[in-house]
Motif scaffolding. Structure first.
Motif, short mmCIF file in Angstrom:
data_model
loop_
_atom_site.label_atom_id
_atom_site.label_comp_id
_atom_site.label_asym_id
_atom_site.label_seq_id
_atom_site.Cartn_x
_atom_site.Cartn_y
_atom_site.Cartn_z
N SER A 83 13.42 37.05 89.85
CA SER A 83 13.44 37.20 90.85
C SER A 83 12.39 37.75 92.30
O SER A 83 12.73 38.21 93.59
CB SER A 83 14.83 37.96 91.71
N ALA B 21 9.74 33.25 93.68
CA ALA B 21 10.15 32.73 95.41
C ALA B 21 8.76 32.44 95.30
O ALA B 21 8.81 31.25 96.52
CB ALA B 21 10.39 34.35 96.27
N GLU C 89 15.31 39.75 85.12
CA GLU C 89 15.17 39.93 86.94
C GLU C 89 13.93 39.58 87.75
O GLU C 89 14.39 39.57 88.79
CB GLU C 89 16.17 40.61 87.10
N ARG C 90 13.69 41.35 87.18
CA ARG C 90 12.44 41.74 88.27
C ARG C 90 10.91 39.71 87.36
O ARG C 90 10.73 39.81 88.85
CB ARG C 90 11.37 42.75 87.49
N GLN D 143 13.40 28.76 84.11
CA GLN D 143 14.66 29.17 84.82
C GLN D 143 15.86 28.79 82.95
O GLN D 143 16.88 30.20 83.25
CB GLN D 143 15.25 28.36 85.72
#
Length: 214
Positions: free
Chosen positions: A83, A88, A79-80, A105
């Motif tokens: 996201s 980003a 997740e780190r 992804q």
């Protein structure tokens, strides 16, 4: 005399234009390389989350208490990577639709599903031998993928080729393990999706579009 001066000025302007063009081309190349390098580093974090997860899943099979904690940490790392502010920022500057980003992804999505399945493994799970072999295939593929991507960055001279070659051997071994392992068909399907992507990602070319310069 004036003609000579004009000729010199014209040649100077042409030289400056050519230099500016070369600088632009070099800048574009650096941007593209930077973008690919950043994504490869993120891939390596995803790969490490898979390595952690396979270890946790094997612990679950043996009833080792630390297994569930390893799987939680694996999910957290995944997740780190996907996201965090670095990802980003790459999306913000237009990298979201590039082939390598899309593949990243997709790998992360399939890895997340596989890790969730690993969390359900326990000492009561059937087909333990098949699951161990499939977990090993994931770990070998993740390691091989990371070795190739690191070697492709060209930072260590002759040793880069050794890393790439060994990584390719590991991907071949992972493919063989996947092919030879029977049993646990539903789990095997999840593993196959991840392993095939790990085999494919190191071969992705550098994107020719404008890269992320941030």
């Amino acid at each position: 005399m004036r003609s000579v001066i004009r000729l010199i000025i014209c040649l100077s302007l042409l030289t400056l234009t050519a230099c500016e063009f070369d600088r632009h081309e070099m800048h574009q190349a650096r941007q593209n390389l930077s973008y690919t390098t950043k994504l490869h580093h993120l891939h390596m974090l995803v790969n490490h989350s898979l390595q952690m997860a396979t270890q946790g899943a094997d612990m679950n099979l043996q009833g080792v208490e630390h297994g569930p904690a390893m799987l939680v940490k694996a999910s957290g790392l995944l997740e780190r990577a996907m996201s965090g502010p670095e990802m980003a920022r790459m999306h913000k500057y237009g990298s979201g639709n590039k082939p390598l980003m899309k593949m990243t992804q997709e790998l992360a999505d399939k890895s997340a599903v596989l890790i969730e399945a690993m969390k359900g493994i326990s000492t009561k799970t059937a087909d333990k031998d098949a699951i161990r072999m499939l977990n090993h295939a994931v770990e070998v593929a993740a390691t091989g993928s990371s070795l190739i991507m690191l070697g492709q960055q060209g930072m260590a001279g002759d040793i880069d080729a050794v890393m790439v070659n060994h990584g390719q051997l590991m991907l071949g071994e992972a493919s063989g393990l996947l092919h030879d392992t029977t049993g646990a068909p539903e789990y095997r399907l999840l593993v196959s999706g991840v392993v095939q992507m790990l085999i494919g990602i190191p071969d992705m070319p550098i994107d020719s579009e404008d890269g992320d310069s941030k």
